[in-house]
Design a protein around this motif. Structure first.
Motif, PDB file in Angstrom:
ATOM      1  N   ARG B  18      63.592  64.493  35.771  1.00  0.00           N
ATOM      2  CA  ARG B  18      62.719  64.152  34.634  1.00  0.00           C
ATOM      3  C   ARG B  18      61.929  62.887  34.937  1.00  0.00           C
ATOM      4  NH1 ARG B  18      67.391  64.439  30.227  1.00  0.00           N
ATOM      5  NH2 ARG B  18      68.222  63.143  31.884  1.00  0.00           N
ATOM      6  N   ARG B  19      62.574  61.962  35.617  1.00  0.00           N
ATOM      7  CA  ARG B  19      61.859  60.726  35.938  1.00  0.00           C
ATOM      8  C   ARG B  19      60.800  60.980  37.005  1.00  0.00           C
ATOM      9  NH1 ARG B  19      67.035  58.262  34.725  1.00  0.00           N
ATOM     10  NH2 ARG B  19      67.732  58.205  36.882  1.00  0.00           N
ATOM     11  N   ARG B  20      61.092  61.886  37.933  1.00  0.00           N
ATOM     12  CA  ARG B  20      60.064  62.229  38.912  1.00  0.00           C
ATOM     13  C   ARG B  20      58.864  62.860  38.216  1.00  0.00           C
ATOM     14  NH1 ARG B  20      64.539  64.074  42.225  1.00  0.00           N
ATOM     15  NH2 ARG B  20      63.890  66.255  42.158  1.00  0.00           N
ATOM     16  N   GLN B  21      59.172  63.675  37.206  1.00  0.00           N
ATOM     17  CA  GLN B  21      58.100  64.329  36.456  1.00  0.00           C
ATOM     18  C   GLN B  21      57.236  63.294  35.725  1.00  0.00           C
ATOM     19  OE1 GLN B  21      59.821  67.640  34.352  1.00  0.00           O
ATOM     20  NE2 GLN B  21      57.918  68.008  33.244  1.00  0.00           N
ATOM     21  N   LEU B  22      57.895  62.333  35.095  1.00  0.00           N
ATOM     22  CA  LEU B  22      57.148  61.263  34.426  1.00  0.00           C
ATOM     23  C   LEU B  22      56.267  60.515  35.416  1.00  0.00           C
ATOM     24  CD1 LEU B  22      59.412  59.300  31.906  1.00  0.00           C
ATOM     25  CD2 LEU B  22      57.600  60.962  31.426  1.00  0.00           C
ATOM     26  N   LEU B  23      56.835  60.241  36.560  1.00  0.00           N
ATOM     27  CA  LEU B  23      56.097  59.487  37.571  1.00  0.00           C
ATOM     28  C   LEU B  23      54.872  60.275  38.043  1.00  0.00           C
ATOM     29  CD1 LEU B  23      56.553  56.711  38.777  1.00  0.00           C
ATOM     30  CD2 LEU B  23      57.650  57.799  40.734  1.00  0.00           C
ATOM     31  N   GLU B  24      55.036  61.581  38.119  1.00  0.00           N
ATOM     32  CA  GLU B  24      53.890  62.422  38.476  1.00  0.00           C
ATOM     33  C   GLU B  24      52.747  62.254  37.481  1.00  0.00           C
ATOM     34  OE1 GLU B  24      54.232  66.561  39.354  1.00  0.00           O
ATOM     35  OE2 GLU B  24      56.243  66.295  40.182  1.00  0.00           O
ATOM     36  N   TRP B  25      53.088  62.320  36.203  1.00  0.00           N
ATOM     37  CA  TRP B  25      52.046  62.147  35.183  1.00  0.00           C
ATOM     38  C   TRP B  25      51.407  60.770  35.313  1.00  0.00           C
ATOM     39  CZ3 TRP B  25      50.064  66.129  33.013  1.00  0.00           C
ATOM     40  CH2 TRP B  25      50.841  67.250  32.668  1.00  0.00           C
ATOM     41  N   LEU B  26      52.242  59.767  35.493  1.00  0.00           N
ATOM     42  CA  LEU B  26      51.738  58.395  35.511  1.00  0.00           C
ATOM     43  C   LEU B  26      50.981  58.065  36.788  1.00  0.00           C
ATOM     44  CD1 LEU B  26      54.798  56.631  33.887  1.00  0.00           C
ATOM     45  CD2 LEU B  26      52.566  57.091  32.850  1.00  0.00           C
ATOM     46  N   ALA B  27      51.160  58.900  37.825  1.00  0.00           N
ATOM     47  CA  ALA B  27      50.391  58.695  39.052  1.00  0.00           C
ATOM     48  C   ALA B  27      48.943  59.136  38.833  1.00  0.00           C
ATOM     49  CB  ALA B  27      51.010  59.470  40.212  1.00  0.00           C
ATOM     50  N   GLN B  28      48.722  59.899  37.777  1.00  0.00           N
ATOM     51  CA  GLN B  28      47.372  60.409  37.527  1.00  0.00           C
ATOM     52  C   GLN B  28      46.546  59.493  36.640  1.00  0.00           C
ATOM     53  OE1 GLN B  28      47.555  64.589  36.372  1.00  0.00           O
ATOM     54  NE2 GLN B  28      49.472  64.750  37.503  1.00  0.00           N
ATOM     55  N   GLY B  29      47.170  58.492  36.052  1.00  0.00           N
ATOM     56  CA  GLY B  29      46.418  57.562  35.218  1.00  0.00           C
ATOM     57  C   GLY B  29      47.321  56.908  34.177  1.00  0.00           C
ATOM     58  N   GLU B  30      46.752  55.968  33.470  1.00  0.00           N
ATOM     59  CA  GLU B  30      47.525  55.239  32.459  1.00  0.00           C
ATOM     60  C   GLU B  30      47.802  56.124  31.254  1.00  0.00           C
ATOM     61  OE1 GLU B  30      46.749  50.548  32.626  1.00  0.00           O
ATOM     62  OE2 GLU B  30      45.155  51.725  31.665  1.00  0.00           O
ATOM     63  N   SER B  32      50.149  56.221  27.350  1.00  0.00           N
ATOM     64  CA  SER B  32      51.067  55.603  26.387  1.00  0.00           C
ATOM     65  C   SER B  32      52.283  56.511  26.226  1.00  0.00           C
ATOM     66  CB  SER B  32      50.365  55.439  25.038  1.00  0.00           C
ATOM     67  OG  SER B  32      50.094  56.730  24.509  1.00  0.00           O
ATOM     68  N   VAL B  33      53.299  55.981  25.556  1.00  0.00           N
ATOM     69  CA  VAL B  33      54.486  56.802  25.282  1.00  0.00           C
ATOM     70  C   VAL B  33      54.077  58.050  24.496  1.00  0.00           C
ATOM     71  CG1 VAL B  33      56.685  56.881  24.041  1.00  0.00           C
ATOM     72  CG2 VAL B  33      56.113  54.882  25.429  1.00  0.00           C
ATOM     73  N   THR B  34      53.179  57.865  23.537  1.00  0.00           N
ATOM     74  CA  THR B  34      52.710  59.002  22.733  1.00  0.00           C
ATOM     75  C   THR B  34      52.065  60.079  23.617  1.00  0.00           C
ATOM     76  OG1 THR B  34      52.190  57.360  21.048  1.00  0.00           O
ATOM     77  CG2 THR B  34      51.384  59.593  20.670  1.00  0.00           C
ATOM     78  N   ASP B  35      51.230  59.639  24.572  1.00  0.00           N
ATOM     79  CA  ASP B  35      50.616  60.592  25.515  1.00  0.00           C
ATOM     80  C   ASP B  35      51.706  61.359  26.265  1.00  0.00           C
ATOM     81  OD1 ASP B  35      48.100  59.652  24.882  1.00  0.00           O
ATOM     82  OD2 ASP B  35      48.087  58.178  26.521  1.00  0.00           O
ATOM     83  N   LEU B  36      52.713  60.611  26.732  1.00  0.00           N
ATOM     84  CA  LEU B  36      53.767  61.237  27.541  1.00  0.00           C
ATOM     85  C   LEU B  36      54.595  62.216  26.720  1.00  0.00           C
ATOM     86  CD1 LEU B  36      54.821  58.166  29.692  1.00  0.00           C
ATOM     87  CD2 LEU B  36      53.832  60.306  30.545  1.00  0.00           C
ATOM     88  N   VAL B  37      54.840  61.860  25.453  1.00  0.00           N
ATOM     89  CA  VAL B  37      55.570  62.775  24.568  1.00  0.00           C
ATOM     90  C   VAL B  37      54.781  64.081  24.437  1.00  0.00           C
ATOM     91  CG1 VAL B  37      56.261  63.164  22.158  1.00  0.00           C
ATOM     92  CG2 VAL B  37      56.839  61.003  23.293  1.00  0.00           C
ATOM     93  N   ALA B  38      53.450  63.952  24.296  1.00  0.00           N
ATOM     94  CA  ALA B  38      52.607  65.145  24.164  1.00  0.00           C
ATOM     95  C   ALA B  38      52.610  65.987  25.446  1.00  0.00           C
ATOM     96  CB  ALA B  38      51.180  64.722  23.804  1.00  0.00           C
ATOM     97  N   ARG B  39      52.536  65.323  26.585  1.00  0.00           N
ATOM     98  CA  ARG B  39      52.478  66.058  27.857  1.00  0.00           C
ATOM     99  C   ARG B  39      53.801  66.759  28.183  1.00  0.00           C
ATOM    100  NH1 ARG B  39      47.785  63.945  31.055  1.00  0.00           N
ATOM    101  NH2 ARG B  39      46.474  63.553  29.266  1.00  0.00           N
ATOM    102  N   ALA B  73      51.932  54.426  37.132  1.00  0.00           N
ATOM    103  CA  ALA B  73      52.864  54.460  38.265  1.00  0.00           C
ATOM    104  C   ALA B  73      52.551  53.329  39.234  1.00  0.00           C
ATOM    105  CB  ALA B  73      52.773  55.800  38.986  1.00  0.00           C
ATOM    106  N   ARG B  74      53.593  52.801  39.787  1.00  0.00           N
ATOM    107  CA  ARG B  74      53.443  51.783  40.821  1.00  0.00           C
ATOM    108  C   ARG B  74      54.229  52.297  42.034  1.00  0.00           C
ATOM    109  NH1 ARG B  74      56.318  47.715  42.579  1.00  0.00           N
ATOM    110  NH2 ARG B  74      55.131  46.154  43.702  1.00  0.00           N
ATOM    111  N   LEU B  75      53.509  52.644  43.080  1.00  0.00           N
ATOM    112  CA  LEU B  75      54.135  53.463  44.114  1.00  0.00           C
ATOM    113  C   LEU B  75      54.529  52.701  45.370  1.00  0.00           C
ATOM    114  CD1 LEU B  75      51.695  56.384  43.479  1.00  0.00           C
ATOM    115  CD2 LEU B  75      54.041  56.181  42.681  1.00  0.00           C
TER     116      LEU B  75
END
Lengths: 168, 114
Positions: B18-30, B32-39, B73-75
């Protein structure tokens, strides 16, 4: 999570314009191995022993131009002429005892599988490598870095891979 | 930036898919938590919890924009891992080039023997 994590193998495919037996011999005869496994002509390569058959092992030494010695132990899990070879290679000491990996948490064992098949154009070689019995952390690290393109992850990783590839 | 995060923490943070999945989303751009909940379709506490773990490993950055906290994401912490596998892969690739050249010389010898 109770599932045992699995690492997806990294795969390299090559086509050789040579008969399948010649490619297999190049992988399984010490006289051939040294000819192509050393990094370059400046490096010497010697096999102390080479018992290249299922269950056997081999130990060879490479000496760099600066005098640095590197010992490699290879354990052969499956040697089936002319199309299948499975081995694990370890950096070792001169006695052939494996050294611990230089990076903490890296899979200490990486299993390599060579699969050869005959095609109209020549011999197709599929080379697969993957960590043996990895922990969840090792799987994550492996998947994150494999292939230099974060290959194990599904989407959106072009940026990531651009970022991680040093500018040329 | 702190570059001395223990590799173990990075490994631990990445161990959960799940954290890898979050990181994938965050690698694509900034986002918010609300955005991530939606995605992701996950609930907000779960997203926040996983984000906190990524942040502890220094794998995400946070910036405050007005009322919003945006995550990205900070890679950099992954770089040593990638280099290691890359090195291994280029070593194999180099050997396989040499195998090709070597098989070519065997071929020539056969022809000379004819």
């Amino acid at each position: 999570m109770t599932d045992t994590p699995q690492a997806t193998p990294a795969v390299i495919t090559r086509l050789y314009k040579a008969p399948i037996q010649a490619v297999f011999d190049a992988w399984t005869d010490a006289r051939h191995l040294c000819q192509w496994q050393r990094p370059n002509d400046q490096v010497t390569c010697d096999y102390l022993f080479a018992d290249i058959r299922t269950g056997g092992s081999a130990l060879h030494k490479m000496v760099m131009p600066n005098g640095h010695e590197m010992w490699l132990l290879t354990r052969y899990l499956d040697v089936s002429a002319p199309n299948r070879l499975v081995f694990i290679q370890y950096e070792s000491n001169p006695q052939g005892e494996p050294l611990s990996p230089s990076m903490p948490n890296w899979p200490p064992e990486i299993q390599a599988t060579v699969l050869l098949s005959e095609t109209a154009e020549g011999t197709m070689m599929e080379f697969r490598w993957q960590p043996v019995n990895p922990t969840a952390e090792q799987v994550a690290a492996w998947e994150a870095s494999k292939g230099g393109a974060i290959g194990g992850w599904d989407t959106g990783f072009v940026q990531l891979s651009d970022y991680l590839t040093p500018a040329r | 930036m702190n570059e001395t995060v223990q590799p173990d923490r990075v490994f631990m943070a990445l161990a959960d898919p799940r954290r890898r999945q979050l990181l994938e989303w965050l690698a694509q751009g900034e986002m918010s938590v609300t955005d991530l909940v939606a995605r992701t379709g996950w609930n907000q506490p779960l997203v926040s919890k996983q984000l906190a773990a990524l942040k502890a490993a220094d794998l995400v950055m946070v910036s405050q924009v007005g009322r919003h906290r945006l995550y990205r994401a900070r890679l950099a912490p992954l770089q040593p891992l990638v280099s290691w596998i890359d090195q291994l892969e280029s070593r194999w690739q180099n050997q396989f080039d040499q195998l090709d050249a070597y098989l070519g010389t065997l071929d020539d010898k056969e022809k000379n023997n004819d």
